[in-house]
Design an enzyme around this catalytic site. Sequence first.
Site, mmCIF file in Angstrom:
data_model
loop_
_atom_site.group_PDB
_atom_site.id
_atom_site.type_symbol
_atom_site.label_atom_id
_atom_site.label_comp_id
_atom_site.label_asym_id
_atom_site.label_seq_id
_atom_site.Cartn_x
_atom_site.Cartn_y
_atom_site.Cartn_z
ATOM 1 N N TYR A 229 0.814 -1.213 0.000
ATOM 2 C CA TYR A 229 0.000 0.000 0.000
ATOM 3 C C TYR A 229 0.847 1.263 0.000
ATOM 4 O O TYR A 229 0.358 2.333 -0.389
ATOM 5 C CB TYR A 229 -1.007 -0.027 1.149
ATOM 6 C CG TYR A 229 -2.262 -0.755 0.735
ATOM 7 C CD1 TYR A 229 -3.195 -0.145 -0.092
ATOM 8 C CD2 TYR A 229 -2.469 -2.071 1.090
ATOM 9 C CE1 TYR A 229 -4.318 -0.822 -0.524
ATOM 10 C CE2 TYR A 229 -3.592 -2.770 0.661
ATOM 11 C CZ TYR A 229 -4.521 -2.133 -0.153
ATOM 12 O OH TYR A 229 -5.634 -2.807 -0.602
ATOM 13 N N HIS A 388 -5.492 -2.682 6.874
ATOM 14 C CA HIS A 388 -4.894 -3.730 6.043
ATOM 15 C C HIS A 388 -3.885 -4.583 6.814
ATOM 16 O O HIS A 388 -3.194 -5.414 6.228
ATOM 17 C CB HIS A 388 -4.217 -3.105 4.817
ATOM 18 C CG HIS A 388 -5.195 -2.527 3.837
ATOM 19 N ND1 HIS A 388 -6.077 -3.306 3.133
ATOM 20 C CD2 HIS A 388 -5.432 -1.236 3.460
ATOM 21 C CE1 HIS A 388 -6.820 -2.528 2.364
ATOM 22 N NE2 HIS A 388 -6.452 -1.276 2.537
#
Length: 709
Positions: A229, A388
């Site tokens: 990410y 996440h």
Amino acid sequence: MHPNLLLTKKTVEIIRQEKDKYPLFHNTYQKIKNYIDSVIAEPMDVPVPKDAGGGYTHEKHKQNYNEMYYAGILYQITQDEKYAVFIRDMLNKYAELYPKIGQHPQSKIETPGRLFWQTLNENVWLVHTIQAYDCIYDWLSPQDREKYENNIFNPMCEYFMEHEEEFNRIHNHGTWMVTAVGMTGLVTQNDKYVQYSLYGTHLDGKGGFIKQLDLLFSPDGYYTEGPYYARYALWPFFIYAEALENNKPELKIYQYRDSILKKTLNALLQQTNTNGAFFPINDALKEKTWQSEELVIASNLIYYRYDKDDNLLSLVNEHGRVILSYAGLVVAKAIAKRESLPEFKWKSIKFSDGADGKQGGLAILRWGNNKEELSTLVFKYASHGLSHGHYDRLHFLYYDKGSEIIQDYGAARFLNIDQKFGGRYLPENKSYAMQTIAHNTIVADEKSHFDGKRSRAEKFHPEEYLFDISDANFQYVSAKEKNAYKGIELHRTLALVKSHQHDYPIIVDVFRVNSDTEHQYDLPYYFMGHIIDINFDYEAYDNQRVPLGKSNGYEHLWVTAKGKGNGVSSLTFLSDNNRFYTLLTTCDNSTDIYLTQIGANDKNYNLRNEQGIMFRKKAKNHLIVSVIEPHGEFNPTLEYTKNSYATISDIKVLYNDGNYTVIEIINEDKSGINLFIANNDPSKNKVHNINTGNAQYSWKGPIHLKYIN
């Protein structure tokens, strides 16, 4: 004055004059021009949204914003009105469509969009489309500009800002959203949008782009959600930074937080395997590499805006393309002027986590001078990683000779494949991939760390105990986790050791668990390769398989065989790099050994069917020592095999208590190493002494390696 985002009038003039001088820029430009020219010749479609990720309408709206984006750049460079007409005609269709549509029919739990199933995709649409609009702004009539701003851009921005929680969220979704609104504000001269984007919807600095820069990165550039990410967040961070630099230079955005954007790219590049694939910690897809467009943008802008680091040029050259901006021209020019380019250098390094750099970290130990022979050990003792994050305290990965050897599963997701839950994260991401048992770390009582509750996991982080890479042949890292389970302390020490006794570096893994009460401890290793040999007796479940457990990820693991410990277990497997690896682990006859395969209770075939070995022991305090030895070679072309048997024959625990651990690793020829660890005193100058009754040991410092010849 337009354009005013990534392109400016001044830089466009330079690009027009020099676009054909440098092959990398010229080839990128020509490829994009040929593509857009072919697109313009085809019918235009702006469909009513109905599909999730991977479906036709989803992919078509993505295609549309990309085509408008590139057409805008081509209009600025060529001044050919056909590109401006193309954008205008498509914007006319969106100006007609957007006011008529409500919430996307495929929206789920995420913040719903209108053109797309989640606002994140809509943010990306606006980031691209506003750049196209910027490029034709002066060409458009005032009436057209009013239509597009009133029917598309302003309503879209207002819709985003209505979702205050998402807009102010410190997360990559928030980054994309504030970037979309802020860039729109810069183009449409709406200072409210710009201020909200920078400081949050309450203008109190608790949200917005600046706060994202403050909180999402550690001081040395580690991105808290992990490298996958970090890659995705680079795009909005860098393009908005460039737009701000061109419009609000007083912010000095590239110098903010001691040039945090530069540190972020450099940190991310080190978090890759030798094929450029990002380490798949937390939610991550293994297919993503530094060939992705985000890295093209970031590398070009970093080279242009900072100190012209030639180490980036080999990466840019590998990309084979640049961004069509002045930054891309600068990089292409630099490459054209050099006869040779320095190779990218991976190195051993540690990254802290947390905005203050005091929330654990990520250690990367490497050995080798070229990428063909590089060994890489990754130890994750970072904080949770926001939404996440995975429950994987003190987890590790191991790469060798370009291949994954001990893997992280990553995420359960098939991005943009409509049949697989519309390309979203699959249910198995929560039920398996996030769970502790999916990682190479200790699980107590078949429960994930923090009971799998993010709210608890985010309150705590592991503590680094040791880290030293000063000796390339003996690098080590150690960390403790005291909060994953109530009343249980985890302490793991990992070392990368290259000696004259072995052809390649070995991995030494010393995992201590301390508790006042008895627990069941499970330690899995997910190895990548074909099993060649096993030295313990086992029962193969070749006729009927059963799941390992009922919940917390255990329900997704088939038991393929079960055996008992025999002192030191040995499992040899052959990697796809044609090298053998032997995992040796201390385990007495009270230890159960399970061979597992991922894929149980997976009726939709959402999980990859990969294998592992797991060691189970019931105890209060527990020490498990493992060594991974790479050895030999299998050559199917020339039909020969070398050294398919490991040279290490035994592991002995010579001493272990709360203060000290001493182990001995013995080779077939009786040579070996002793590893001495002080478990509670990291002082480098302290002298330690142990008398076991049979032997006396003395060493200096928290950890010491001694060779046995």
